[in-house]
Design a protein around this motif. Sequence first.
Motif, PDB file in Angstrom:
ATOM      1  N   TYR A  44     -25.073  43.924 -49.184  1.00  0.00           N
ATOM      2  CA  TYR A  44     -26.132  43.078 -48.633  1.00  0.00           C
ATOM      3  C   TYR A  44     -27.418  43.332 -49.385  1.00  0.00           C
ATOM      4  CZ  TYR A  44     -22.697  43.006 -44.870  1.00  0.00           C
ATOM      5  OH  TYR A  44     -21.536  42.888 -44.157  1.00  0.00           O
ATOM      6  N   GLN A  45     -28.031  42.238 -49.839  1.00  0.00           N
ATOM      7  CA  GLN A  45     -29.315  42.392 -50.531  1.00  0.00           C
ATOM      8  C   GLN A  45     -30.448  41.904 -49.630  1.00  0.00           C
ATOM      9  OE1 GLN A  45     -30.108  40.120 -54.178  1.00  0.00           O
ATOM     10  NE2 GLN A  45     -31.205  41.900 -54.979  1.00  0.00           N
ATOM     11  N   PRO A  46     -31.471  42.764 -49.432  1.00  0.00           N
ATOM     12  CA  PRO A  46     -32.591  42.368 -48.592  1.00  0.00           C
ATOM     13  C   PRO A  46     -33.374  41.184 -49.162  1.00  0.00           C
ATOM     14  CG  PRO A  46     -32.570  44.752 -48.857  1.00  0.00           C
ATOM     15  CD  PRO A  46     -31.565  44.186 -49.827  1.00  0.00           C
ATOM     16  N   LEU A  86      -7.932  29.779 -52.790  1.00  0.00           N
ATOM     17  CA  LEU A  86      -7.994  31.046 -52.037  1.00  0.00           C
ATOM     18  C   LEU A  86      -9.381  31.267 -51.446  1.00  0.00           C
ATOM     19  CD1 LEU A  86      -5.948  33.289 -54.495  1.00  0.00           C
ATOM     20  CD2 LEU A  86      -5.340  32.787 -52.119  1.00  0.00           C
ATOM     21  N   ILE A  87     -10.380  30.583 -51.988  1.00  0.00           N
ATOM     22  CA  ILE A  87     -11.748  30.734 -51.493  1.00  0.00           C
ATOM     23  C   ILE A  87     -11.853  30.330 -50.012  1.00  0.00           C
ATOM     24  CG2 ILE A  87     -12.597  28.413 -52.081  1.00  0.00           C
ATOM     25  CD1 ILE A  87     -14.576  31.681 -52.531  1.00  0.00           C
ATOM     26  N   LEU A  88     -10.930  29.496 -49.552  1.00  0.00           N
ATOM     27  CA  LEU A  88     -11.007  29.070 -48.149  1.00  0.00           C
ATOM     28  C   LEU A  88     -10.763  30.250 -47.213  1.00  0.00           C
ATOM     29  CD1 LEU A  88      -9.305  25.555 -48.294  1.00  0.00           C
ATOM     30  CD2 LEU A  88     -11.738  26.135 -48.280  1.00  0.00           C
ATOM     31  N   ILE A 179     -30.668  25.904 -50.761  1.00  0.00           N
ATOM     32  CA  ILE A 179     -30.081  25.486 -52.027  1.00  0.00           C
ATOM     33  C   ILE A 179     -30.277  26.645 -53.010  1.00  0.00           C
ATOM     34  CG2 ILE A 179     -32.175  24.166 -52.622  1.00  0.00           C
ATOM     35  CD1 ILE A 179     -30.162  22.330 -54.154  1.00  0.00           C
ATOM     36  N   ASP A 180     -29.144  27.128 -53.540  1.00  0.00           N
ATOM     37  CA  ASP A 180     -29.109  28.348 -54.353  1.00  0.00           C
ATOM     38  C   ASP A 180     -29.181  28.000 -55.839  1.00  0.00           C
ATOM     39  OD1 ASP A 180     -28.836  31.032 -54.931  1.00  0.00           O
ATOM     40  OD2 ASP A 180     -26.896  31.261 -53.935  1.00  0.00           O
ATOM     41  N   ASP A 181     -29.652  28.933 -56.646  1.00  0.00           N
ATOM     42  CA  ASP A 181     -29.707  28.773 -58.100  1.00  0.00           C
ATOM     43  C   ASP A 181     -30.440  27.502 -58.487  1.00  0.00           C
ATOM     44  OD1 ASP A 181     -28.108  30.969 -57.950  1.00  0.00           O
ATOM     45  OD2 ASP A 181     -26.317  30.038 -58.779  1.00  0.00           O
ATOM     46  N   GLU A 237     -35.352  34.420 -56.691  1.00  0.00           N
ATOM     47  CA  GLU A 237     -34.236  35.336 -56.930  1.00  0.00           C
ATOM     48  C   GLU A 237     -34.510  36.189 -58.165  1.00  0.00           C
ATOM     49  OE1 GLU A 237     -30.200  33.142 -56.056  1.00  0.00           O
ATOM     50  OE2 GLU A 237     -30.912  32.570 -58.029  1.00  0.00           O
ATOM     51  N   GLY A 238     -33.936  37.374 -58.180  1.00  0.00           N
ATOM     52  CA  GLY A 238     -33.948  38.176 -59.403  1.00  0.00           C
ATOM     53  C   GLY A 238     -35.317  38.655 -59.825  1.00  0.00           C
ATOM     54  N   VAL A 239     -36.166  38.984 -58.842  1.00  0.00           N
ATOM     55  CA  VAL A 239     -37.491  39.518 -59.175  1.00  0.00           C
ATOM     56  C   VAL A 239     -37.333  40.975 -59.610  1.00  0.00           C
ATOM     57  CG1 VAL A 239     -39.822  39.960 -58.321  1.00  0.00           C
ATOM     58  CG2 VAL A 239     -38.510  37.998 -57.455  1.00  0.00           C
ATOM     59  N   GLN A 257     -36.427  38.263 -53.673  1.00  0.00           N
ATOM     60  CA  GLN A 257     -35.248  39.119 -53.707  1.00  0.00           C
ATOM     61  C   GLN A 257     -35.128  39.644 -55.118  1.00  0.00           C
ATOM     62  OE1 GLN A 257     -32.128  36.324 -52.460  1.00  0.00           O
ATOM     63  NE2 GLN A 257     -31.147  38.028 -51.435  1.00  0.00           N
ATOM     64  N   GLY A 258     -34.677  40.866 -55.262  1.00  0.00           N
ATOM     65  CA  GLY A 258     -34.463  41.346 -56.617  1.00  0.00           C
ATOM     66  C   GLY A 258     -34.522  42.848 -56.714  1.00  0.00           C
ATOM     67  N   TYR A 259     -34.170  43.328 -57.913  1.00  0.00           N
ATOM     68  CA  TYR A 259     -34.071  44.766 -58.131  1.00  0.00           C
ATOM     69  C   TYR A 259     -35.412  45.461 -57.951  1.00  0.00           C
ATOM     70  CZ  TYR A 259     -29.474  43.693 -60.170  1.00  0.00           C
ATOM     71  OH  TYR A 259     -28.190  43.266 -60.371  1.00  0.00           O
ATOM     72  N   LEU A 260     -36.530  44.739 -58.093  1.00  0.00           N
ATOM     73  CA  LEU A 260     -37.834  45.343 -57.843  1.00  0.00           C
ATOM     74  C   LEU A 260     -37.894  45.901 -56.416  1.00  0.00           C
ATOM     75  CD1 LEU A 260     -40.819  45.868 -58.717  1.00  0.00           C
ATOM     76  CD2 LEU A 260     -41.367  43.614 -57.783  1.00  0.00           C
ATOM     77  N   LYS A 263     -31.474  46.519 -54.789  1.00  0.00           N
ATOM     78  CA  LYS A 263     -30.204  45.966 -55.249  1.00  0.00           C
ATOM     79  C   LYS A 263     -29.371  45.659 -54.003  1.00  0.00           C
ATOM     80  CE  LYS A 263     -29.920  47.828 -59.784  1.00  0.00           C
ATOM     81  NZ  LYS A 263     -29.135  48.377 -60.865  1.00  0.00           N
ATOM     82  N   PRO A 264     -28.289  44.913 -54.161  1.00  0.00           N
ATOM     83  CA  PRO A 264     -27.376  44.766 -53.016  1.00  0.00           C
ATOM     84  C   PRO A 264     -26.887  46.159 -52.600  1.00  0.00           C
ATOM     85  CG  PRO A 264     -26.840  43.182 -54.741  1.00  0.00           C
ATOM     86  CD  PRO A 264     -27.844  44.132 -55.325  1.00  0.00           C
ATOM     87  N   LEU A 265     -26.866  46.419 -51.283  1.00  0.00           N
ATOM     88  CA  LEU A 265     -26.544  47.752 -50.772  1.00  0.00           C
ATOM     89  C   LEU A 265     -25.275  47.712 -49.936  1.00  0.00           C
ATOM     90  CD1 LEU A 265     -30.135  48.529 -49.374  1.00  0.00           C
ATOM     91  CD2 LEU A 265     -29.217  49.269 -51.590  1.00  0.00           C
TER      92      LEU A 265
END
Length: 291
Positions: A44-46, A86-88, A179-181, A237-239, A257-260, A263-265
Amino acid sequence: QAKQAGRGSVAAFDDALEQAFRRTARLEAGLRVAIERGELALHYQPKWDIGTGRLSGWEALLRWQSAELGSVRPDEFIPVAERTGLILSIGDWVLREACRQLRQWRDEGLPTGTMAVNLSARQFRQRDVAEEVSRALRDNGLKPQDLELEITESALMDDLPAAAVALTDLQRLGVRIAIDDFGTGYSSLAYLKKLPLNCLKIDRTFVTDMTASEDGAAIVATIIVLAHGMGLKVVAEGVETQEQFVQLREAGCDQAQGYLFFKPLAAPECRDLLRACKRLAEQGTASASQS
Ligand code: C2E
Ligand code: MG
Ligand code: MG
Ligand code: MG
């Protein structure tokens, strides 16, 4: 000699192709049994709220530790899962696991915020996606507002009419939709205006470009203004750097969100973080009531 070299590169190409085929076949076979073998887990990423300087929620990101293949990255196995369907089942597992985890943290009295789950195109084109989502919420005693669904811009644009129907169902249920990306799928904001959305996540590549050139910063600032004009919240994203963060804050971005930040934990680390947040909040109110 030239002829020989030519044959050599064809052979090398054949080799590479065969290896790729074999890898895909192994990924597919592994994915088929990954759920029952307990090889899937969520990290999970904060999400960081820029205005309040607090954690506002989480994004669930799938991890696969395969017995045969070791740890495999989502960028490699998600496309295979999508192609094979398989994603279903995997996506349903993700949805239920993320809801279960949010429930558990809440039962421990932790200030969790919201949970976001990534949905693939295949999943939200299923006719009963809203039913699946509402069941996962109900089974875990959660409200629709607790959940956010992230759908990539390219998944939406693939089949706009189908997307509009699915999103309307989900919106009616009361879950939030992001909406992502954003910026990678060649859609225009005017197009998106027709869809029921709550949030726009600016793709990492734009955030990276921000501090690389003046144009980069202007593009991000413009996206934020236009998105706000459409009533959408904006997440970056990706800050990764302080400089990016400062520019985003000045441009009025809502969340980052980002490594600053983090990271996802894994789940136990998230719990530690939530406990620390809770202690801080309690200290804050204690000192406020003392003064
Ligand atoms: P996404 O939803 O756009 O997730 C963001 C990705 O960027 C994650 O990669 C995250 O770990 C990474 N990231 C976050 N902050 C930073 C940063 O500061 N710098 C850099 N370089 N990277 C950062 P991850 O976990 O490898 O996931 C990749 C993609 O796989 C996700 O992109 C999403 O599209 C897909 N995915 C992951 N989990 C699921 C899932 O449960 N279901 C579906 N359908 N797709 C998933
Ligand atoms: Mg996402
Ligand atoms: Mg993204
Ligand atoms: Mg992505």
